[in-house]
Scaffold this motif. Sequence first.
Motif, short mmCIF file in Angstrom:
data_model
loop_
_atom_site.label_atom_id
_atom_site.label_comp_id
_atom_site.label_asym_id
_atom_site.label_seq_id
_atom_site.Cartn_x
_atom_site.Cartn_y
_atom_site.Cartn_z
N PRO A 131 37.34 38.82 45.10
CA PRO A 131 37.48 37.47 44.53
C PRO A 131 37.36 36.41 45.64
CG PRO A 131 39.59 38.58 44.56
CD PRO A 131 38.58 39.58 45.02
N TYR A 191 45.84 30.81 40.02
CA TYR A 191 45.05 31.17 38.85
C TYR A 191 43.93 32.14 39.21
CZ TYR A 191 47.24 26.79 37.38
OH TYR A 191 48.15 25.81 37.12
N LEU A 192 43.60 33.04 38.29
CA LEU A 192 42.40 33.87 38.41
C LEU A 192 41.45 33.41 37.31
CD1 LEU A 192 43.45 37.59 39.01
CD2 LEU A 192 42.28 36.04 40.59
N TYR A 193 40.20 33.22 37.70
CA TYR A 193 39.19 32.74 36.75
C TYR A 193 37.86 33.42 37.06
CZ TYR A 193 35.82 29.63 34.50
OH TYR A 193 34.80 29.13 33.75
N THR A 194 37.26 34.02 36.06
CA THR A 194 35.93 34.60 36.22
C THR A 194 34.93 33.67 35.55
OG1 THR A 194 36.83 36.84 36.27
CG2 THR A 194 34.47 36.62 35.81
N THR A 205 34.71 36.11 40.31
CA THR A 205 36.12 35.82 40.07
C THR A 205 36.65 34.97 41.22
OG1 THR A 205 36.45 37.85 38.80
CG2 THR A 205 38.42 36.82 39.74
N TYR A 206 37.34 33.91 40.86
CA TYR A 206 37.93 32.99 41.82
C TYR A 206 39.44 33.05 41.70
CZ TYR A 206 33.21 31.09 41.89
OH TYR A 206 31.85 30.95 42.00
N GLN A 207 40.13 33.06 42.82
CA GLN A 207 41.58 32.88 42.84
C GLN A 207 41.81 31.47 43.32
OE1 GLN A 207 44.10 34.73 45.85
NE2 GLN A 207 45.60 35.12 44.25
N GLY A 227 29.68 35.41 36.92
CA GLY A 227 30.50 36.61 36.94
C GLY A 227 31.41 36.73 38.14
N PHE A 243 35.49 44.88 44.61
CA PHE A 243 35.91 43.64 43.96
C PHE A 243 36.40 42.68 45.04
CE2 PHE A 243 39.45 41.24 41.88
CZ PHE A 243 38.66 40.45 41.06
N SER A 281 35.26 23.85 34.75
CA SER A 281 35.77 25.06 34.12
C SER A 281 37.00 24.69 33.32
CB SER A 281 36.12 26.13 35.17
OG SER A 281 37.37 25.84 35.78
#
Length: 145
Positions: A5, A70-73, A80-82, A78, A3, A123
Motif C-alpha cells: 500500500p 484510512y485504507l482506500y483502494t 491501495t492507499y493508507q 486498484g 501487497f 475520492s
Amino acid sequence: MRFTPHVTVATIVEDQGRFLLVEELADGREVLNQPAGHLEADESLTQAALRETLEETGWEVELTAVTGIYLYTAPSNGITYQRVCFAARPIRHCDELPLDDGIIGPRWLTRAELAEQPQRWRSELVMRCIDDYLAGSRHSLSLIR
C-alpha cells in the motif's frame, strides 16, 4: 505479487466553518481533495502533512490532531492507499509560493458546498475525513511516532 500500500497524508484545515481544499487535475478531471500526498523517504508523517499542505495550497498550518487512519483502494487503478489524516489550523498564506504541478488552486468550502458536488471529490475519503473531523475525531499527535 507483494501487497504494498502507498502511504499518504492529508490535512483537514478548518477556519470558521470552511475547509481548505485543493482543486487539482487528476486523470484529466478537475477534482477536489484535502491537501494530500505521498510520504517521501526520510520524512515523518507530520513533516509530510505540513509540506504537502504548503506545496498544494500555499498555506502554512499547525497540526493539532490526528483525525483518522484510512485504507482506500482506488477503483481507477486498484492501488491501495493508507491515508493518515491530520487536523490543522491555518497560520499564514504564502501567496508568492508556486503550487505543485497539476494544482489549480486552494478553495475554501463549507461542508454543504462540498456535499453539493460529490462528482468532483477525488475520492470518497474527502467527505469521510471532514465528517470524522466534524464528529469530533481528534487523537493526540503523540499517536504518531
